[in-house]
Design a protein around this motif. Structure first.
Motif, PDB file in Angstrom:
ATOM      1  N   GLY A   1      -7.569  -1.722  -7.346  1.00  0.00           N
ATOM      2  CA  GLY A   1      -7.405  -0.556  -6.499  1.00  0.00           C
ATOM      3  C   GLY A   1      -6.131  -0.593  -5.681  1.00  0.00           C
ATOM      4  O   GLY A   1      -5.273  -1.462  -5.853  1.00  0.00           O
ATOM      5  N   LYS A   2      -6.044   0.359  -4.739  1.00  0.00           N
ATOM      6  CA  LYS A   2      -4.845   0.552  -3.940  1.00  0.00           C
ATOM      7  C   LYS A   2      -5.065   0.229  -2.462  1.00  0.00           C
ATOM      8  O   LYS A   2      -4.288   0.644  -1.605  1.00  0.00           O
ATOM      9  CB  LYS A   2      -4.373   2.001  -4.074  1.00  0.00           C
TER      10      LYS A   2
ATOM     11  N   ASN B   1      -9.233   3.854   1.688  1.00  0.00           N
ATOM     12  CA  ASN B   1     -10.331   4.657   1.143  1.00  0.00           C
ATOM     13  C   ASN B   1     -10.139   5.000  -0.327  1.00  0.00           C
ATOM     14  O   ASN B   1     -10.673   5.996  -0.820  1.00  0.00           O
ATOM     15  CB  ASN B   1     -10.519   5.933   1.959  1.00  0.00           C
ATOM     16  N   ASP B   2      -9.404   4.181  -1.038  1.00  0.00           N
ATOM     17  CA  ASP B   2      -9.196   4.393  -2.470  1.00  0.00           C
ATOM     18  C   ASP B   2     -10.539   4.380  -3.203  1.00  0.00           C
ATOM     19  O   ASP B   2     -11.475   3.679  -2.813  1.00  0.00           O
ATOM     20  CB  ASP B   2      -8.284   3.285  -3.003  1.00  0.00           C
TER      21      ASP B   2
ATOM     22  N   GLY C   1     -10.875  -0.092  -2.903  1.00  0.00           N
ATOM     23  CA  GLY C   1     -11.054   0.660  -1.678  1.00  0.00           C
ATOM     24  C   GLY C   1     -12.500   0.992  -1.355  1.00  0.00           C
ATOM     25  O   GLY C   1     -13.396   0.905  -2.208  1.00  0.00           O
ATOM     26  N   ASN C   2     -12.727   1.421  -0.104  1.00  0.00           N
ATOM     27  CA  ASN C   2     -14.094   1.608   0.377  1.00  0.00           C
ATOM     28  C   ASN C   2     -14.736   2.931  -0.026  1.00  0.00           C
ATOM     29  O   ASN C   2     -15.886   3.198   0.330  1.00  0.00           O
ATOM     30  CB  ASN C   2     -14.165   1.421   1.894  1.00  0.00           C
TER      31      ASN C   2
ATOM     32  N   VAL D   1     -13.578  -2.676  -0.082  1.00  0.00           N
ATOM     33  CA  VAL D   1     -14.797  -2.214  -0.737  1.00  0.00           C
ATOM     34  C   VAL D   1     -16.041  -2.781  -0.042  1.00  0.00           C
ATOM     35  O   VAL D   1     -16.068  -3.940   0.394  1.00  0.00           O
ATOM     36  CB  VAL D   1     -14.796  -2.592  -2.237  1.00  0.00           C
ATOM     37  N   ASN D   2     -17.072  -1.943   0.071  1.00  0.00           N
ATOM     38  CA  ASN D   2     -18.358  -2.328   0.623  1.00  0.00           C
ATOM     39  C   ASN D   2     -19.369  -2.493  -0.512  1.00  0.00           C
ATOM     40  O   ASN D   2     -19.253  -1.839  -1.545  1.00  0.00           O
ATOM     41  CB  ASN D   2     -18.878  -1.262   1.593  1.00  0.00           C
TER      42      ASN D   2
END
Length: 387
Positions: free
Chosen positions: A132-133, A157-158, A190-191, A215-216
């Motif tokens: 991701g970014k 937030n990607d 990202g999350n 990330v969650n």
């Protein structure tokens, strides 16, 4: 004559529309809308899903992953509930999501998506890699150690898609002793990405590893993996609930191995996840592996962990390096820990190798961990194996 010609032209027009309609239906059966011409061949599943491709698999078919399947920026892969992807081929066989690509693997509690191998041997294939970014601390961007795709950036937030009710089995193929796949590798993810109800089963390296990112996760199971069950590094920040791990097969190392940055322990963004409701089960205090530790926290990581059960370990908590110790108790703590058959609760070591107390890093209190103490939690029923 003119009327006959007109009738023929009209008939030709109708036939052409019918043919176009049939052609469109056939294309959708071959894997969705694919401007690049990608076809999801169940017998030879590999290739690149490119920008504009929207590939949907057929859950009634088994897909045999015979090489690298890569989802490039602007491409999408949808894997419906019940789909099975069978992989072999060691390091040459893996699934990789590039920055800007998306995967939507969405199973159910009774019908998960399964990535597996025919020979049921740890390390039979690579694994699933998502790039991701979101921010990392290795550099602004970097190249993933497996897949060689770029990861990292500034987009917390990607969104790389959804991985939910998914089993990843027998992954972890190794190029060499320093470079190997995990079951699920999350590089700068990202999350806005969803990772929930995922099992990493009997891989040859770590179950799941976070390389930076935001990330969650929720409801993650890692069992029988031959190295660590959970691993994080490079500035990962995420909020997580309900983790359960269980070592097996008579081998394996730590429940958690946690780092910030090996070259610069204080480099930001600093690894600082929040994890609530977690159980880590080992192979017993007498297991003579050199890394028989439930949790290894080192090289500057922070973390806020709460409601934790540590069962069947030689050592429960091991904290190393000055930058890590400096986070105790405000930025690094394990609140409410229950030790079950753990020989040594906790140890600490400074960067110069001298021992130090880490008693301020945790408090002891009975709790249910991932939901059922040291036993398999109820939320794992129906979609997992080997517990």
């Amino acid at each position: 004559m003119k009327k006959s010609v007109l009738k023929l032209l009209a008939l030709f027009a109708v036939s052409s529309v019918a043919l176009v309609g049939c052609s469109s239906d056939d294309d959708s059966n071959d894997g969705g809308e694919n401007p690049s011409g990608f076809v999801a061949n169940p017998a030879d599943f590999k290739g690149e899903i490119k920008a504009g491709d929207n590939v949907t698999l057929d859950p009634s078919k088994t897909y045999y992953l015979t090489g690298k399947l890569q989802i490039n920026e602007g491409g999408k892969l949808t894997i419906p509930a019940g789909t099975r992807i069978v992989a072999n081929g060691g390091t040459s066989s893996f699934v990789a999501v590039a920055q800007g690509g998306q995967i939507f693997a969405e199973g159910t509690a009774t019908n998960p998506v399964v990535f597996t191998s025919e020979n049921r041997t740890p390390g039979a294939w690579g694994g699933v890699v998502v790039c991701g970014k979101a921010p990392i601390n290795k550099a602004t961007t970097a190249s993933a150690e497996v897949s060689e795709l770029t990861y990292g950036g500034t987009q917390a937030n990607d969104n790389s898609g959804v991985i939910k009710y998914v089993r990843i089995e027998y992954a972890g193929a190794a190029y060499n002793s320093e470079k190997e796949f995990n079951g699920l590798s999350l590089f700068g993810v990202g999350n806005a990405t969803t990772v929930e109800y995922v099992q990493l089963h009997e891989g040859a390296d770590d179950g799941i590893e976070f390389f930076g990112g935001t990330v969650n996760t929720k409801y993650i199971i890692a069992n029988g993996n031959e190295d660590d069950q959970f691993d994080w590094t490079e500035g990962w920040n995420g909020s997580n609930e309900f983790w359960y791990s269980k070592a097996s097969l008579g081998r394996g190392n730590r429940g958690i191995e946690a780092d910030n940055n090996s070259n610069n322990h204080t480099l930001g963004p600093v690894s600082n996840p929040t994890i609530k409701n977690m159980t880590l089960v080992g192979l017993g205090a007498s297991y003579n592996g050199s890394e028989n530790q439930a949790m290894k926290l080192r090289v500057g990581t922070k973390g806020k962990l709460e409601n934790v059960v540590l069962a069947e370990w030689a050592k429960g908590i091991d904290i190393e390096h000055d930058a890590t110790l400096a986070g105790i108790p405000n930025d690094l703590f394990i609140r409410n820990v229950q030790f079950v058959n753990v020989a040594t609760e906790a140890t600490g070591k400074k960067s110069d190798g001298t021992s130090t107390s880490v008693s301020a890093a945790y408090n002891v209190q009975n709790n249910q961990g991932a939901g059922n103490g040291a036993n398999t939690p109820s939320w794992a029923q129906g979609w997992t194996v080997g517990l």
